[in-house]
Design an enzyme around this catalytic site. Structure first.
Site, PDB file in Angstrom:
ATOM      1  N   ASP A 103      -3.760  16.293 -18.014  1.00 11.17           N
ATOM      2  CA  ASP A 103      -4.159  14.901 -18.235  1.00 11.17           C
ATOM      3  C   ASP A 103      -3.839  14.591 -19.695  1.00 11.17           C
ATOM      4  O   ASP A 103      -4.453  15.141 -20.615  1.00 11.17           O
ATOM      5  CB  ASP A 103      -5.666  14.749 -17.955  1.00 11.17           C
ATOM      6  CG  ASP A 103      -6.157  13.313 -18.157  1.00 11.17           C
ATOM      7  OD1 ASP A 103      -5.529  12.569 -18.929  1.00 11.17           O
ATOM      8  OD2 ASP A 103      -7.192  12.949 -17.563  1.00 11.17           O
ATOM      9  N   TYR A 160     -13.153  15.082 -19.256  1.00 16.77           N
ATOM     10  CA  TYR A 160     -13.850  13.807 -19.031  1.00 16.77           C
ATOM     11  C   TYR A 160     -14.927  14.002 -17.948  1.00 16.77           C
ATOM     12  O   TYR A 160     -14.671  14.661 -16.926  1.00 16.77           O
ATOM     13  CB  TYR A 160     -12.801  12.769 -18.622  1.00 16.77           C
ATOM     14  CG  TYR A 160     -13.368  11.485 -18.095  1.00 16.77           C
ATOM     15  CD1 TYR A 160     -14.240  10.711 -18.862  1.00 16.77           C
ATOM     16  CD2 TYR A 160     -13.035  11.031 -16.820  1.00 16.77           C
ATOM     17  CE1 TYR A 160     -14.763   9.534 -18.361  1.00 16.77           C
ATOM     18  CE2 TYR A 160     -13.542   9.847 -16.325  1.00 16.77           C
ATOM     19  CZ  TYR A 160     -14.422   9.107 -17.104  1.00 16.77           C
ATOM     20  OH  TYR A 160     -14.934   7.949 -16.600  1.00 16.77           O
ATOM     21  N   ARG A 202       0.827  -1.226   0.000  1.00 14.95           N
ATOM     22  CA  ARG A 202       0.000   0.000   0.000  1.00 14.95           C
ATOM     23  C   ARG A 202       0.853   1.264   0.000  1.00 14.95           C
ATOM     24  O   ARG A 202       0.391   2.328  -0.392  1.00 14.95           O
ATOM     25  CB  ARG A 202      -0.974   0.009   1.185  1.00 14.95           C
ATOM     26  CG  ARG A 202      -1.806   1.295   1.251  1.00 14.95           C
ATOM     27  CD  ARG A 202      -2.989   1.218   2.192  1.00 14.95           C
ATOM     28  NE  ARG A 202      -2.653   0.745   3.504  1.00 14.95           N
ATOM     29  CZ  ARG A 202      -2.103   1.489   4.478  1.00 14.95           C
ATOM     30  NH1 ARG A 202      -1.819   2.766   4.271  1.00 14.95           N
ATOM     31  NH2 ARG A 202      -1.838   0.962   5.645  1.00 14.95           N
ATOM     32  N   LYS A 245      -5.686   3.095 -20.337  1.00 14.07           N
ATOM     33  CA  LYS A 245      -5.887   3.331 -21.764  1.00 14.07           C
ATOM     34  C   LYS A 245      -4.624   2.946 -22.548  1.00 14.07           C
ATOM     35  O   LYS A 245      -4.218   1.802 -22.514  1.00 14.07           O
ATOM     36  CB  LYS A 245      -6.324   4.781 -21.973  1.00 14.07           C
ATOM     37  CG  LYS A 245      -7.435   5.243 -20.994  1.00 14.07           C
ATOM     38  CD  LYS A 245      -8.743   4.562 -21.225  1.00 14.07           C
ATOM     39  CE  LYS A 245      -9.882   4.786 -20.262  1.00 14.07           C
ATOM     40  NZ  LYS A 245      -9.864   5.701 -19.196  1.00 14.07           N
TER      41      LYS A 245
END
Ligand code: PLP
Length: 388
Positions: free
Chosen positions: A176, A104, A50, A201
């Site tokens: 982004d 987005y 983590r 992506k």
């Protein structure tokens, strides 16, 4: 003597090359362990997956930093996680930031619905008015956020004037760059401070992982890491390994996406079944000149407006055989989706139309199949039924 900079494909495959040891594996082993034996009595860094210091997470981060040309990078559990933590790393309650309006839908929901609850205020700018950016700045503004290539109209934002504005004002430019990938565009080379990717992506490219990435200075990435550890956004080691494997073919995949995207868009722009085609590689696209100057490839994302609106678009989508109707993008398979149901579902039909996204708009993530087969698939799907 200046050191020769490695090419993008070499960086994607090797990250920063280091001396090899006899009998060590060529492909990174998957270290599917949540924790590690830490030496007793040592105050060295504690290893725990983590915390983002699992070997697979570290190896992937090194490649991402090398590809974007950043000091450091960090892999996260999703693109949304990357956006959330990159912004939270520079914003505090009471702060304000300016975002491009063309983003987005999930990101917009994060900005409007979640950041507001934490006292972080956002203003949106229509980038077709370049003066609007400066006009929206306040004393509390800490960052500007844009997508380098926007969804679904494939507008290309010229970030260099924004970077100068940010540097003059002492605020961060956060980009982004999911749609471009580091093969087509590297925002840090154009003055950006922070780069975000939905690694789901193009970076991964095989439609089998949800992942995100942030690239920037050591200091910035340390702050994202601190947030990641407490907000619980670390990437699973197997997912990190899959993204690393995907990166090895990123450059050749992007070359094919670029070639197929252009061939598909050129065909589509002459095809009677489509009212409009949005692709920055077409001379008629409003940002063609900017795209030709700043991008190394026009990409594989194409927006098409189907003649006959929603009903005609749905008929086409039902009849496609090679292209699949699914959200997401950037994989080897061609995917088609309707922004009205996916990325832009939160907007009303009128708001979408005002942004230039009418019903009947279909976003095509052109894959790396044989482009003639894709063209044949769309031609067949749009063939009018014979009467009588
Ligand atoms: C431009 C952009 N940024 C961020 C995201 C969020 O990425 P993820 O689905 O990996 O959380 C998406 C998802 O479609 C996207 O298109």
């Amino acid at each position: 003597m200046t050191r020769r900079r490695l090419g993008l494909s070499t960086r994607a495959i090797h990250g920063v090359p280091h001396p090899s040891h006899a009998r060590s594996p060529i492909s990174s082993p998957i270290v599917q362990s949540s924790t590690f034996i830490n030496p007793v009595g040592s105050d060295e860094e504690v290893l725990y997956t983590r915390y983002g210091n699992n070997p697979n997470q570290v190896s992937l981060a090194g490649r991402l930093a090398a590809l974007e040309g950043g000091e450091a990078a960090i892999a996260l559990g999703s693109g949304m996680g990357a956006t959330a933590l990159a912004l939270l790393a520079v914003l505090a309650p009471g702060d304000h930031f300016v975002s491009c309006e063309w983003i987005y839908g999930g990101t917009r929901r994060l900005f409007d619905g979640e950041f507001a609850k934490h006292g972080i205020d956002v203003s949106y700018v229509d980038p077709s008015n370049p003066r609007a950016w400066k006009a929206r700045l306040r004393g509390t503004t800490r960052a500007i956020f844009v997508e380098a290539v926007t969804n679904p109209l494939m507008r290309v934002i010229d970030i260099e004037p924004l970077a100068s504005l940010c540097h003059t004002e002492g605020i961060a430019l956060i980009v982004d760059s999911t749609f471009a990938s580091p093969i087509n565009f590297r925002p840090l080379e154009h003055g950006a401070d922070v780069v975000i990717h939905s690694a789901t992506k193009y970076l991964n490219g095989h439609t089998d992982v949800i992942a995100g990435a942030v690239i920037g200075t050591e200091e910035m990435i340390e702050e994202v890491r601190r947030l990641m550890q407490v907000w619980g956004q670390a990437l699973d080691p197997h997912a990190a390994w899959l993204v690393e494997r995907g990166l090895k073919t990123l450059e050749v995949r992007m070359a094919r996406h670029n070639a197929n995207g252009l061939a598909f868009a050129e065909w589509a722009s002459d095809f009677a079944g489509f009212a409009r085609v949005h692709y920055p590689g077409l001379p008629g696209h409003p940002d063609h000149a900017v795209a030709a100057r700043v991008l190394d490839g026009f990409g594989g994302m194409v927006g098409i407006e189907v003649q006959g609106g929603r009903a005609a678009a749905e008929r086409m989508l039902r009849r496609l055989r090679v292209a699949r109707h699914a959200p997401s993008l950037g994989g080897v398979e061609t995917l088609v989706s309707e922004p009205r149901l996916t990325s832009h579902a939160a907007l009303t039909a009128a708001q979408r139309a005002a942004q230039g996204i009418p019903d009947g708009f279909v976003r095509v993530s052109v894959g790396i199949e044989d482009v003639d087969d894709l063209i044949a698939d769309f031609t067949r799907a749009l063939r009018r039924p014979r009467r009588g």
